[in-house]
Design a protein around this motif. Structure first.
Motif, PDB file in Angstrom:
ATOM      1  N   ARG A   1       0.830  -1.206   0.000  1.00 14.53           N
ATOM      2  CA  ARG A   1       0.000   0.000   0.000  1.00 14.53           C
ATOM      3  C   ARG A   1       0.857   1.245   0.000  1.00 14.53           C
ATOM      4  O   ARG A   1       0.487   2.260   0.565  1.00 14.53           O
ATOM      5  CB  ARG A   1      -0.954   0.026   1.202  1.00 14.53           C
TER       6      ARG A   1
ATOM      7  N   LEU B   1       1.874   5.219  -3.552  1.00 15.14           N
ATOM      8  CA  LEU B   1       2.114   6.648  -3.735  1.00 15.14           C
ATOM      9  C   LEU B   1       3.520   7.062  -3.359  1.00 15.14           C
ATOM     10  O   LEU B   1       3.922   8.189  -3.651  1.00 15.14           O
ATOM     11  CB  LEU B   1       1.067   7.464  -2.986  1.00 15.14           C
TER      12      LEU B   1
ATOM     13  N   ILE C   1       7.610  14.053   9.512  1.00 19.24           N
ATOM     14  CA  ILE C   1       6.397  14.864   9.591  1.00 19.24           C
ATOM     15  C   ILE C   1       5.245  14.028  10.121  1.00 19.24           C
ATOM     16  O   ILE C   1       4.428  14.488  10.917  1.00 19.24           O
ATOM     17  CB  ILE C   1       6.074  15.462   8.212  1.00 19.24           C
TER      18      ILE C   1
ATOM     19  N   LEU D   1       6.263  13.564  14.055  1.00 20.15           N
ATOM     20  CA  LEU D   1       6.315  14.780  14.856  1.00 20.15           C
ATOM     21  C   LEU D   1       5.001  15.524  14.819  1.00 20.15           C
ATOM     22  O   LEU D   1       4.552  16.088  15.815  1.00 20.15           O
ATOM     23  CB  LEU D   1       7.421  15.700  14.334  1.00 20.15           C
ATOM     24  N   GLY D   2       4.366  15.557  13.646  1.00 24.09           N
ATOM     25  CA  GLY D   2       3.164  16.351  13.518  1.00 24.09           C
ATOM     26  C   GLY D   2       1.894  15.546  13.670  1.00 24.09           C
ATOM     27  O   GLY D   2       0.798  16.093  13.681  1.00 24.09           O
ATOM     28  N   ARG D   3       2.046  14.237  13.768  1.00 23.88           N
ATOM     29  CA  ARG D   3       0.883  13.335  13.833  1.00 23.88           C
ATOM     30  C   ARG D   3      -0.076  13.618  12.679  1.00 23.88           C
ATOM     31  O   ARG D   3      -1.276  13.798  12.852  1.00 23.88           O
ATOM     32  CB  ARG D   3       0.181  13.453  15.185  1.00 23.88           C
ATOM     33  N   ILE D   4       0.503  13.668  11.479  1.00 28.98           N
ATOM     34  CA  ILE D   4      -0.252  13.921  10.249  1.00 28.98           C
ATOM     35  C   ILE D   4      -0.362  12.599   9.517  1.00 28.98           C
ATOM     36  O   ILE D   4       0.544  11.779   9.556  1.00 28.98           O
ATOM     37  CB  ILE D   4       0.531  14.923   9.366  1.00 28.98           C
ATOM     38  N   GLU D   5      -1.472  12.396   8.781  1.00 27.50           N
ATOM     39  CA  GLU D   5      -1.626  11.120   8.074  1.00 27.50           C
ATOM     40  C   GLU D   5      -0.667  11.038   6.890  1.00 27.50           C
ATOM     41  O   GLU D   5      -0.195  12.054   6.374  1.00 27.50           O
ATOM     42  CB  GLU D   5      -3.073  10.953   7.615  1.00 27.50           C
TER      43      GLU D   5
ATOM     44  N   GLY E   1      -0.725  10.251   3.645  1.00 25.45           N
ATOM     45  CA  GLY E   1      -0.932  10.884   2.338  1.00 25.45           C
ATOM     46  C   GLY E   1      -0.648  12.371   2.368  1.00 25.45           C
ATOM     47  O   GLY E   1       0.010  12.921   1.479  1.00 25.45           O
ATOM     48  N   ALA E   2      -1.121  13.053   3.416  1.00 27.50           N
ATOM     49  CA  ALA E   2      -0.881  14.496   3.505  1.00 27.50           C
ATOM     50  C   ALA E   2       0.607  14.778   3.701  1.00 27.50           C
ATOM     51  O   ALA E   2       1.153  15.720   3.117  1.00 27.50           O
ATOM     52  CB  ALA E   2      -1.693  15.091   4.652  1.00 27.50           C
TER      53      ALA E   2
ATOM     54  N   GLY F   1       2.218  14.506   0.446  1.00 30.63           N
ATOM     55  CA  GLY F   1       1.884  15.652  -0.402  1.00 30.63           C
ATOM     56  C   GLY F   1       2.705  16.874  -0.051  1.00 30.63           C
ATOM     57  O   GLY F   1       3.201  17.572  -0.923  1.00 30.63           O
ATOM     58  N   VAL F   2       2.868  17.126   1.260  1.00 31.50           N
ATOM     59  CA  VAL F   2       3.644  18.298   1.679  1.00 31.50           C
ATOM     60  C   VAL F   2       5.087  18.177   1.212  1.00 31.50           C
ATOM     61  O   VAL F   2       5.656  19.087   0.611  1.00 31.50           O
ATOM     62  CB  VAL F   2       3.597  18.430   3.215  1.00 31.50           C
TER      63      VAL F   2
ATOM     64  N   PHE G   1       6.673  16.095  -1.084  1.00 28.59           N
ATOM     65  CA  PHE G   1       7.132  16.021  -2.474  1.00 28.59           C
ATOM     66  C   PHE G   1       6.783  17.268  -3.272  1.00 28.59           C
ATOM     67  O   PHE G   1       7.522  17.628  -4.198  1.00 28.59           O
ATOM     68  CB  PHE G   1       6.718  14.712  -3.162  1.00 28.59           C
ATOM     69  N   THR G   2       5.694  17.965  -2.908  1.00 26.90           N
ATOM     70  CA  THR G   2       5.436  19.206  -3.638  1.00 26.90           C
ATOM     71  C   THR G   2       6.475  20.261  -3.301  1.00 26.90           C
ATOM     72  O   THR G   2       6.946  20.986  -4.192  1.00 26.90           O
ATOM     73  CB  THR G   2       4.046  19.768  -3.337  1.00 26.90           C
ATOM     74  N   ALA G   3       6.860  20.338  -2.019  1.00 27.51           N
ATOM     75  CA  ALA G   3       7.869  21.330  -1.655  1.00 27.51           C
ATOM     76  C   ALA G   3       9.191  21.016  -2.343  1.00 27.51           C
ATOM     77  O   ALA G   3       9.857  21.911  -2.887  1.00 27.51           O
ATOM     78  CB  ALA G   3       8.051  21.357  -0.141  1.00 27.51           C
TER      79      ALA G   3
END
Lengths: 400, 303
Positions: free
Chosen positions: B34, B37, B83, B86-90, B92-93, B96-97, B99-101
């Motif tokens: 899985r 991405l 990220i 440390l940020g407890r972000i999922e 996919g997001a 996104g942060v 690779f776009t940066a």
């Protein structure tokens, strides 16, 4: 120069681009928040890459119908249709086959983009002079932005915000607690469809300013940034919109100062800077906040254990404990307690003893669950309860 | 067919096949874990990696490009993980942060540095130029055994073949631990398999495939090769070995049909010029996936 740019003094095109990017940032920040909260952030990547074949086909159709092929509205309409088809393919692949959503997103993204590239090269073999604007949709091309483009952006942004305002209750509910939303009678499928539709409008509109590869950043990064500042879903939406708008404004203004550099990447990097600052410094969820909370906790534990050791006449070996206690005036550098330290130590020992009595007694079962080795017992029990417990502490015995 | 085929079409077709299979092989494992991405993220960060390598070394050389891209991929994976934690972000997001940066940074670096004398522009980076990898010194099928002519083969062909060999070697060596870690990570860890380095190794191998393919087909099409042939193969069988074999077959098929349609298709319908081979290969892999999705024996979702 930068100050001029930020105050919109650098000329017509720069002003248009700055305001357009700001509006786009607001709309994208707001739309992307629901996507992020629903944990489907990268569907926006599939939507944006799926716009490319539509742009190409729209161009071919408009030229075949005798036009110039430059009508932004026509190109964006084509982009929207093919993005919608791409979205449906993602949905179908996820539901009807054993592939996961990530594989469906990746497949649609790459295949539609490849098809778009093929159509672009077909256009190149046609009358080459006319297609010069289409590659600008990849990374954005703000150089020749017209007033009509900015008006289109403004109208689209207003439409997005109006839709979000109208649908905010179901959108927030679905983002925050989908199970409850279903149970309350909302159709999650329809809400998701509306959400995707709004994202699609934002994506299509953003093709001109930042291009399809970077619109994903505008959709995701402000939402993630906003998440660091609040736990309430309605506030995340507002903060994301503000952050997106500021990133768009500042990024476009900065890129106006350096006209050779493309606008889209600068906007994205400004947004990323906000994200990095929020990751590090936001109170509550930021890294610095976690570090500070950890230090505060560590200090409390060390002080407590140090005082208990003092009270029981044990030497303190841990350097950090000694340093902390010395700074608090409880201990001398050689490890001997000061009078303040002796008072605090006996208080700590009394507290610990009271807790151990409470924890051993069934009738204080509720209070006993609150023991964590740090909180004083006066926070949980009343004075007469404490007096009762103190009676049970053994008086000093005479050694015979 | 004949002399022009060997000179003009054979090398691009072979390179295309190598690219497609080299990406499809690790793509199988990415799909099963899985992590499809991650392939998307790797393809986007290959560009900044190569640009930084170019800026640091001043030349477009394979070794430095590979290192730059592998470094960028590792950096991206570490940043995504950081990220997330440390940020407890999922996930996919976080992807996104990052690779776009990184992609935006790469584009900026590219635009403001002087790369006009090398073929490093953004369009090329995105969709490559497979049709241009021709073998001018060939005079026909006999050139295949002519040493002097072989020395003038487009350099991308042996490079891609070497990358494919490295990937096959990696999969051959680590087949068992990788399969175990993919299907049951806890069990693999209990068996003593180092699953974290193995996962990182898989990402690095994918990055190697992506950067080797970069020159030929650009970065975005690589995602198609990472995902579509393995996804189509997934719907043909339940067995890992068979799936990998099917994916290699589908990848090669997509490469050949894509190139042929791109190069000869316009001629067949009376138009002139050719269309993007890389784009057509991605489209054909999508067509194969679509056919598998409606007709593959194991296509049904389990729910």
């Amino acid at each position: 120069m930068l100050a001029d740019a930020l105050l919109l003094q650098l000329g017509y095109n720069a002003t248009l681009v700055t305001l357009g990017a700001c509006l786009l940032g607001i709309a994208a920040g707001v739309a992307g928040t629901f996507l992020f909260l629903r944990k489907r952030a990268l569907v926006s990547d599939a939507i944006s890459h799926a716009t490319l074949p539509g742009v190409g086909i729209a161009f071919i159709v408009m030229v075949a119908l005798g036009g110039e092929g430059r009508s932004l509205f026509g190109l964006l309409l084509g982009a929207g249709i093919s993005a919608a088809v791409g979205l449906l393919c993602v949905h179908w692949l996820t539901i009807r086959t054993r592939l996961g959503e990530d594989a469906a997103i990746g497949a649609v993204l790459s295949v539609f983009f490849g098809l778009g590239v093929v159509i672009l090269t077909i256009i190149q073999t046609m009358n080459a002079g006319q297609q010069a604007g289409l590659e600008g949709f990849l990374l954005g091309s703000t150089a020749g932005m017209l007033r009509s483009d900015a008006v289109l952006l403004a109208v689209a942004a207003a439409a997005v915000l109006a839709l979000v305002l109208i649908l905010r209750r179901p959108l927030e509910l679905a983002a925050f607690d989908p199970g409850y939303a279903e149970a309350a009678g909302w159709s999650l499928g329809r809400i998701d469809l509306a959400m995707m539709g709004i994202v699609l409008v934002v994506t299509v509109v953003g093709l001109k300013v930042v291009g399809l590869i970077l619109i994903v950043a505008l959709l995701i990064v402000p939402a993630v940034t906003a998440r660091f500042w609040t736990d309430r879903s309605d506030r995340v939406v507002v903060i994301a919109g503000v952050v997106g708008g500021v990133s768009g404004y500042a990024g476009a203004a900065t890129s106006a100062v350096a006209p050779a550099l493309p606008t889209g990447p600068i906007i994205v990097l400004v947004g990323f800077a906000f994200f990095a600052l929020s990751l590090l410094f936001s109170p509550g969820r930021g890294v610095m906040a976690s570090v500070l909370t950890h230090w505060r906790y560590q200090r409390r534990v060390h002080m407590r254990q140090g005082l208990l050791a003092l009270a029981q006449g044990q030497p303190i070996y841990e350097a950090l404990t000694r340093r902390l206690m010395h700074r608090a005036g409880l201990i001398r550098p050689d490890g001997v307690a000061t009078s303040d330290g002796q008072a605090a130590a006996s208080k700590a020992l009394l507290d610990e003893t009271r807790w151990s009595i409470v924890r051993a007694d069934q009738s204080f079962a509720a209070a006993a669950t609150r023991y964590d080795g740090l909180t004083p017992i006066e926070d949980y029990l009343t004075q007469d309860q404490l007096t009762e417990i103190d009676h049970r502490i053994a008086a000093p015995q005479v050694v015979t | 067919m004949g002399a022009e085929f060997v000179a003009l079409s054979l090398p691009p077709i072979l390179i295309g096949i190598c690219v497609a299979v080299a990406c499809a092989l690790p793509g199988n494992f990415l799909l099963l874990r899985r992590q499809a991405l991650i392939g998307d993220a790797i393809s986007h960060v290959v560009l900044p990696g190569i640009v930084v390598a170019f800026l640091l070394t001043g030349i477009v050389a394979t070794g430095s490009m590979l290192l730059g891209a592998a470094g960028a991929a590792v950096l991206a994976v570490i940043a995504i993980e950081a990220i997330r934690r440390l940020g407890r972000i999922e996930a996919g997001a976080a992807m996104g942060v990052v690779f776009t940066a990184m992609f935006a940074g790469g584009v900026l670096l590219l635009e403001q540095s002087d790369t006009s004398n090398v073929h490093l522009d953004v369009e090329h980076a995105l969709f490559g130029n497979l049709e241009s990898l021709i073998w001018l010194d060939a005079v026909g099928w006999a050139s295949l055994i002519d040493r002097q002519a072989l020395a003038a083969l487009p350099v991308e062909l042996p490079r891609m073949a070497a990358a494919l060999a490295v990937i096959c070697l990696f999969l051959f060596l680590f087949w068992r631990p990788l399969s175990l870690a993919t299907f049951d990570e806890d069990y693999a860890q209990g068996m003593g398999i180092a699953t974290a380095p193995l996962g990182l190794g898989l990402v690095i191998i994918s990055a190697i495939a992506a950067v080797a393919a970069f020159d030929a087909v650009g970065s975005i099409i690589v995602i198609a090769m990472f995902i579509c042939p393995p996804a189509a193969a997934r719907m043909m069988t339940n067995r890992l070995g068979h799936q990998v074999a099917w994916s290699a077959g589908f990848a090669a098929l997509a490469a050949v049909t894509g190139y042929v349609l791109a190069g000869y298709g316009p001629l067949w319908i009376g138009a002139n010029g050719s269309v993007s081979a890389a784009g057509m290969i991605a489209t054909m892999s999508g067509v194969i996936l679509a056919i598998a999705a409606v007709a593959g024996p194991y296509r049904a979702s389990s729910t």
